[in-house]
Scaffold this motif. Sequence first.
Motif, PDB file in Angstrom:
ATOM      1  N   LYS A  47      -0.748  32.650   6.523  1.00 46.86           N
ATOM      2  CA  LYS A  47      -0.016  33.218   7.648  1.00 46.86           C
ATOM      3  C   LYS A  47      -0.916  33.456   8.855  1.00 46.86           C
ATOM      4  CE  LYS A  47       2.923  37.201   8.707  1.00 46.86           C
ATOM      5  NZ  LYS A  47       3.563  38.406   8.149  1.00 46.86           N
ATOM      6  N   ASN A  48      -2.164  33.823   8.603  1.00 42.22           N
ATOM      7  CA  ASN A  48      -3.075  34.193   9.682  1.00 42.22           C
ATOM      8  C   ASN A  48      -4.054  33.083  10.059  1.00 42.22           C
ATOM      9  OD1 ASN A  48      -2.014  36.828   9.793  1.00 42.22           O
ATOM     10  ND2 ASN A  48      -3.285  37.446   8.076  1.00 42.22           N
ATOM     11  N   HIS A  49      -3.919  31.925   9.432  1.00 45.79           N
ATOM     12  CA  HIS A  49      -4.926  30.883   9.591  1.00 45.79           C
ATOM     13  C   HIS A  49      -4.889  30.255  10.986  1.00 45.79           C
ATOM     14  CE1 HIS A  49      -6.991  27.227   7.489  1.00 45.79           C
ATOM     15  NE2 HIS A  49      -7.813  27.932   8.222  1.00 45.79           N
ATOM     16  N   ILE A  50      -3.681  29.976  11.450  1.00 46.50           N
ATOM     17  CA  ILE A  50      -3.512  29.329  12.741  1.00 46.50           C
ATOM     18  C   ILE A  50      -2.695  30.231  13.654  1.00 46.50           C
ATOM     19  CG2 ILE A  50      -2.613  27.295  13.947  1.00 46.50           C
ATOM     20  CD1 ILE A  50      -4.949  26.659  12.137  1.00 46.50           C
ATOM     21  N   ALA A  51      -3.150  30.413  14.890  1.00 41.39           N
ATOM     22  CA  ALA A  51      -2.416  31.225  15.866  1.00 41.39           C
ATOM     23  C   ALA A  51      -2.186  30.378  17.113  1.00 41.39           C
ATOM     24  CB  ALA A  51      -3.203  32.487  16.220  1.00 41.39           C
ATOM     25  N   SER A  52      -0.904  30.215  17.487  1.00 42.52           N
ATOM     26  CA  SER A  52      -0.546  29.433  18.677  1.00 42.52           C
ATOM     27  C   SER A  52      -1.163  28.038  18.628  1.00 42.52           C
ATOM     28  CB  SER A  52      -0.992  30.166  19.951  1.00 42.52           C
ATOM     29  OG  SER A  52      -0.405  31.439  20.022  1.00 42.52           O
ATOM     30  N   ASP A  53      -1.066  27.398  17.436  1.00 42.42           N
ATOM     31  CA  ASP A  53      -1.567  26.035  17.216  1.00 42.42           C
ATOM     32  C   ASP A  53      -3.087  25.921  17.347  1.00 42.42           C
ATOM     33  OD1 ASP A  53       0.995  25.036  16.741  1.00 42.42           O
ATOM     34  OD2 ASP A  53       1.361  24.759  18.878  1.00 42.42           O
ATOM     35  N   GLU A  54      -3.789  27.039  17.392  1.00 38.80           N
ATOM     36  CA  GLU A  54      -5.242  27.018  17.442  1.00 38.80           C
ATOM     37  C   GLU A  54      -5.789  27.864  16.298  1.00 38.80           C
ATOM     38  OE1 GLU A  54      -6.599  28.287  21.213  1.00 38.80           O
ATOM     39  OE2 GLU A  54      -5.642  26.657  22.332  1.00 38.80           O
ATOM     40  N   HIS A  55      -7.047  27.567  15.930  1.00 32.60           N
ATOM     41  CA  HIS A  55      -7.666  28.326  14.844  1.00 32.60           C
ATOM     42  C   HIS A  55      -7.834  29.784  15.275  1.00 32.60           C
ATOM     43  CE1 HIS A  55      -9.539  27.583  10.899  1.00 32.60           C
ATOM     44  NE2 HIS A  55     -10.090  28.747  11.127  1.00 32.60           N
ATOM     45  N   ASN A  56      -7.433  30.692  14.399  1.00 34.10           N
ATOM     46  CA  ASN A  56      -7.442  32.113  14.703  1.00 34.10           C
ATOM     47  C   ASN A  56      -8.851  32.680  14.509  1.00 34.10           C
ATOM     48  OD1 ASN A  56      -7.010  34.839  14.946  1.00 34.10           O
ATOM     49  ND2 ASN A  56      -5.225  34.898  13.612  1.00 34.10           N
ATOM     50  N   ALA A  57      -9.467  33.155  15.594  1.00 31.40           N
ATOM     51  CA  ALA A  57     -10.833  33.690  15.507  1.00 31.40           C
ATOM     52  C   ALA A  57     -10.890  34.913  14.598  1.00 31.40           C
ATOM     53  CB  ALA A  57     -11.351  34.043  16.902  1.00 31.40           C
ATOM     54  N   GLU A  58      -9.851  35.737  14.615  1.00 27.70           N
ATOM     55  CA  GLU A  58      -9.829  36.912  13.749  1.00 27.70           C
ATOM     56  C   GLU A  58      -9.827  36.502  12.282  1.00 27.70           C
ATOM     57  OE1 GLU A  58      -6.640  39.486  14.753  1.00 27.70           O
ATOM     58  OE2 GLU A  58      -7.348  39.862  16.791  1.00 27.70           O
ATOM     59  N   VAL A 305     -18.566  36.414  12.846  1.00 28.05           N
ATOM     60  CA  VAL A 305     -18.274  37.841  12.738  1.00 28.05           C
ATOM     61  C   VAL A 305     -17.845  38.486  14.052  1.00 28.05           C
ATOM     62  CG1 VAL A 305     -19.780  38.194  10.741  1.00 28.05           C
ATOM     63  CG2 VAL A 305     -20.711  38.454  13.058  1.00 28.05           C
ATOM     64  N   GLY A 306     -18.106  37.850  15.184  1.00 25.96           N
ATOM     65  CA  GLY A 306     -17.744  38.465  16.461  1.00 25.96           C
ATOM     66  C   GLY A 306     -18.679  39.606  16.806  1.00 25.96           C
ATOM     67  N   SER A 307     -18.680  39.970  18.047  1.00 27.76           N
ATOM     68  CA  SER A 307     -19.421  41.138  18.497  1.00 27.76           C
ATOM     69  C   SER A 307     -18.982  41.479  19.903  1.00 27.76           C
ATOM     70  CB  SER A 307     -20.932  40.892  18.478  1.00 27.76           C
ATOM     71  OG  SER A 307     -21.291  39.936  19.444  1.00 27.76           O
ATOM     72  N   GLU A 308     -19.092  42.727  20.248  1.00 31.12           N
ATOM     73  CA  GLU A 308     -18.682  43.196  21.576  1.00 31.12           C
ATOM     74  C   GLU A 308     -17.295  42.668  21.927  1.00 31.12           C
ATOM     75  OE1 GLU A 308     -22.653  43.659  24.145  1.00 31.12           O
ATOM     76  OE2 GLU A 308     -22.229  41.603  23.546  1.00 31.12           O
ATOM     77  N   ALA A 309     -16.378  42.717  20.965  1.00 37.82           N
ATOM     78  CA  ALA A 309     -15.089  42.058  21.169  1.00 37.82           C
ATOM     79  C   ALA A 309     -14.236  42.803  22.126  1.00 37.82           C
ATOM     80  CB  ALA A 309     -14.355  41.931  19.882  1.00 37.82           C
ATOM     81  N   THR A 310     -13.280  42.456  22.421  1.00 32.43           N
ATOM     82  CA  THR A 310     -12.548  42.680  23.619  1.00 32.43           C
ATOM     83  C   THR A 310     -11.568  43.799  23.556  1.00 32.43           C
ATOM     84  OG1 THR A 310     -11.242  41.172  22.560  1.00 32.43           O
ATOM     85  CG2 THR A 310     -12.711  40.316  24.093  1.00 32.43           C
ATOM     86  N   ASP A 311     -10.848  43.942  22.445  1.00 31.95           N
ATOM     87  CA  ASP A 311      -9.805  44.972  22.477  1.00 31.95           C
ATOM     88  C   ASP A 311     -10.412  46.310  22.844  1.00 31.95           C
ATOM     89  OD1 ASP A 311      -7.886  43.243  21.889  1.00 31.95           O
ATOM     90  OD2 ASP A 311      -7.659  43.768  19.802  1.00 31.95           O
ATOM     91  N   TYR A 312     -11.486  46.657  22.141  1.00 33.73           N
ATOM     92  CA  TYR A 312     -12.139  47.937  22.424  1.00 33.73           C
ATOM     93  C   TYR A 312     -12.707  47.934  23.842  1.00 33.73           C
ATOM     94  CZ  TYR A 312     -15.433  51.811  21.904  1.00 33.73           C
ATOM     95  OH  TYR A 312     -16.123  52.976  22.073  1.00 33.73           O
ATOM     96  N   GLY A 313     -13.400  46.874  24.196  1.00 32.38           N
ATOM     97  CA  GLY A 313     -13.970  46.790  25.532  1.00 32.38           C
ATOM     98  C   GLY A 313     -12.901  46.818  26.603  1.00 32.38           C
TER      99      GLY A 313
END
Length: 326
Positions: A47-58, A305-313
């Motif tokens: 369910k979470n693998h693809i988002a809007s036809d693109e690979h989901n970074a999350e 793993v991401g870093s300094e991601a955006t929602d919080y920022g």
Amino acid sequence: MSRLISTHLIAFLACLALVNAAVVHTHGSHSLHKEREEDGAYSPRDKNHIASDEHNAEFDHEAILGSVKTAEEFDHLTKEESIRRLRILLVQMDLNGDGAIDKRELKAWIMRSFKLLSEEEAKERQEDADENEDGKITWEEYITDTYGSDEGDDTLPSYNEQLIADDKVMWDVADTNKDNILEGEEWMAFSHPEENPRMLPTILAQTLKGKDLNHDNAIDFQEYIGERGTEHDKEWLLVEKHKFDHELDSDGDGKLMGAEILSWVVPSNEEIAGEEVDHLFETSDDDQDGILSFDEVVAHHDTFVGSEATDYGDHIHNIHQFTDEL
């Protein structure tokens, strides 16, 4: 003036908290049916693998970290701290200790993450439903949390009656000691039936019940499409027909039966993990030697793993912008 700013700031933060709380709660308050994909798939991983036809970074981050909460925590870290923690994880992934990650090691790690993610999701759902906090879920607690009221309540929408009946069938199969209470492995089997072999016959039976309109114990293409056919264009139908004929209908008889149906509604975590491994290697194997050195992974740490991601920022930025305007 400062008091006015403080008042508005508190209100703004309160709004953010309500939004975040709503996002967190929606997962736990939905029935099994509402967890399913539009095309019937049970798997939360798929369910979470693809988002809007693109690979989901999350999805990438959760597949490495094995926890939604930990992935969110990494989003708040500095780049340096994110890389430091990633290097610690790499040592754990590196099963043969050669200082690099091959595809087998990465797939094993992702499969482990999938298991941890399911356990985390099940725990969150349990905490939502466990009204008396005794670590067990009664049928009444589940119904109240999922549908908003007790079974048999006249205020429940009529269409929920069949959903509740289907949930009860799944509940009874998961309830191995037949005490009408789920805990531990029982709750895990109910909340993630797609990952428990003893639940698969029930998934198959319920899929046939909902899709097999001519009662031949099989699903033809029209039954497979169902009402979705009226919501999409011809191109979508052609894609689905190709998927039906070449991916799902393994014996080519024009209909899905037994294991073919399960391969549709219960996507394999093994396959999803394999696709994720291929994606991460395509993104990060810079020298294309078929292994990921630690340095290659670190160079692409934001993918893993991401870093300094955006929602919080973004929230912090919005707060500053809000106060500046005041």
